[in-house]
Enzyme design. Structure first.
Site, PDB file in Angstrom:
ATOM      1  N   ARG A 120       7.862  -8.346   1.093  1.00 52.58           N
ATOM      2  CA  ARG A 120       7.568  -7.066   1.764  1.00 52.58           C
ATOM      3  C   ARG A 120       8.914  -6.540   2.250  1.00 52.58           C
ATOM      4  NH1 ARG A 120       2.977  -5.394   6.056  1.00 52.58           N
ATOM      5  NH2 ARG A 120       1.908  -5.322   4.047  1.00 52.58           N
ATOM      6  N   HIS A 147       2.150  -0.251  -2.769  1.00 52.39           N
ATOM      7  CA  HIS A 147       1.423  -1.357  -2.132  1.00 52.39           C
ATOM      8  C   HIS A 147       0.324  -1.820  -3.111  1.00 52.39           C
ATOM      9  CE1 HIS A 147       0.213  -4.055   0.862  1.00 52.39           C
ATOM     10  NE2 HIS A 147      -0.266  -3.253   1.794  1.00 52.39           N
ATOM     11  N   GLN A 150      -2.785  -4.082  -2.149  1.00 50.65           N
ATOM     12  CA  GLN A 150      -3.784  -3.401  -1.331  1.00 50.65           C
ATOM     13  C   GLN A 150      -4.731  -2.583  -2.207  1.00 50.65           C
ATOM     14  OE1 GLN A 150      -4.153  -3.538   2.254  1.00 50.65           O
ATOM     15  NE2 GLN A 150      -6.129  -2.786   1.531  1.00 50.65           N
ATOM     16  N   ASP A 239      -4.506   6.500   5.666  1.00 40.12           N
ATOM     17  CA  ASP A 239      -3.542   5.491   6.127  1.00 40.12           C
ATOM     18  C   ASP A 239      -2.815   6.085   7.337  1.00 40.12           C
ATOM     19  OD1 ASP A 239      -1.788   3.321   6.214  1.00 40.12           O
ATOM     20  OD2 ASP A 239      -0.636   3.916   4.444  1.00 40.12           O
ATOM     21  N   CYS A 279      -6.346   0.848   4.737  1.00 38.54           N
ATOM     22  CA  CYS A 279      -5.698  -0.450   4.494  1.00 38.54           C
ATOM     23  C   CYS A 279      -5.452  -1.220   5.776  1.00 38.54           C
ATOM     24  CB  CYS A 279      -4.408  -0.247   3.712  1.00 38.54           C
ATOM     25  SG  CYS A 279      -3.140   0.674   4.599  1.00 38.54           S
ATOM     26  N   ARG A 307      -8.309  -8.729   0.294  1.00 41.57           N
ATOM     27  CA  ARG A 307      -6.894  -8.966  -0.031  1.00 41.57           C
ATOM     28  C   ARG A 307      -6.716 -10.424  -0.472  1.00 41.57           C
ATOM     29  NH1 ARG A 307      -2.728  -6.036   2.294  1.00 41.57           N
ATOM     30  NH2 ARG A 307      -1.405  -7.436   1.065  1.00 41.57           N
TER      31      ARG A 307
END
Ligand code: CP
Ligand code: NVA
Length: 324
Positions: A120, A147, A150, A239, A279, A307
């Protein structure tokens, strides 16, 4: 094979297929996604019935975090242990990566000891540089641009609740960020449509999303009014207004995004059986009202749990290929 080379993983054995990385959604084919989504359901089923599923015994996942995380850390770590493997957790602050060791050197070293690496970080180019020097698969656990894990979980969650996503329409309300970019890559591969509504100045950049000239006609439409974007869609998703790394823009963004809060008016514009996803982490009263995220159409907790299941399938796939 002699006594020295015996036991060397097949990923570095002579003649082994090239290492597969998962740096953006478009790194896998539609057919591979079909397999992964089915495999995720199988792996989740075993987890839910307390059945052991240990396909990665003795394998190690190195997790490198340059940004904060709750879900990504727990899902990868718990998932890897469940598969029989182990994890090493590294942050910039407590490793030589934060003291200017070249990323290429870190990649060479870490990938000699670990069998998989999850990163990340900030710029996509950083993870790409790491991958170019890694002898094991590298997984994108979030960059400024993408991402993919996700969105894989989100699509799995949609299918679990409503069946195939093919031909459906997703509304993206909010920032033209890493999540939006990844939804658009996924839409082309898995044949669904996206309505995007962002405030002016926060639109999706097609070059950054790496979709310029690659999407079928009509694959996505843009709307200046978020309620219009939600009309008759199958899934509404949003988001945070300010992604990690952009905190200095917080106040400006709060003003610009004020009317991009997913509320019951937007959910009412969507189909009656539309789902809501986020998310997470979420800010109730900013990008989503409490009524929506805590309401009956929201599947955010399944989304978060998934996830782990999809990433177990992904790690297994990158190391072992298809298991039929
Ligand atoms: N959705 C997500 O990636 O959450 P974390 O930032 O907690 O990992
Ligand atoms: N767009 C958000 C997602 C967090 C999981 C960010 O990058 O901070």
């Amino acid at each position: 094979m002699n006594s020295v080379t015996q036991g060397i993983p097949s990923t570095i054995a002579k003649g082994a297929p090239p290492v597969r990385h998962y740096l953006q959604f478009s790194d896998l084919t539609a057919d591979e996604y079909r397999y992964l989504l089915e495999r995720s359901a199988f792996i989740k089923g075993k987890f839910k019935t307390f059945m052991r599923h240990q396909t990665l015994v003795d394998r190690t996942l190195a997790m490198i975090f340059e940004k904060a995380s709750t879900r990504t850390r727990v899902s990868f770590e718990a998932g890897m242990y469940q598969l029989g493997g182990s994890v090493v957790h590294i942050t910039t602050g407590d490793s030589q990566m934060g003291r200017s060791e070249p990323i290429e050197d870190s990649a060479r070293v870490i990938s000699r000891m670990a069998d998989l690496v999850m990163i990340r970080t900030y710029e996509q180019t950083k993870i790409e540089r790491f991958a170019a020097y890694s002898r094991v698969p590298v997984i994108n656990g979030l960059t400024n641009e993408f991402h993919p894990c996700q969105i894989l979980a989100d699509i799995f969650t949609y299918i679990e609740h409503r069946g195939p996503i093919q031909g459906k329409t997703v509304a993206w309300v909010g920032d033209g960020n890493n999540m939006a970019n990844t939804w658009l890559q996924a839409a082309e591969l898995l044949d669904f449509n996206v309505h995007v509504s962002t405030p002016s100045g926060y639109e999706v950049n097609e070059e950054t999303a790496r979709i310029a000239g690659k999407l079928s006609a009509g694959r996505y439409k843009t709307y200046s009014n978020p309620v219009d974007a939600c009309r008759d869609v199958d899934l509404v998703t949003t988001d945070v207004w300010t992604s990690m790394g952009f905190e200095a823009e917080n106040e400006t963004r709060r003003k610009a995004f004020a009317t991009w809060c997913v509320n019951s008016e937007m959910m009412q514009a969507a189909k009656a059986n539309a789902l809501f996803m986020h998310c997470l982490p979420a800010h109730r009263g900013e990008e989503v009202s409490a009524e929506v995220i805590d309401g009956p159409q929201s599947v955010v907790w399944d989304e978060a749990e998934n996830r782990m299941h999809v990433q177990k399938a992904l790690m297994e796939f990158l190391l072992l290929g298809r298991i039929d």
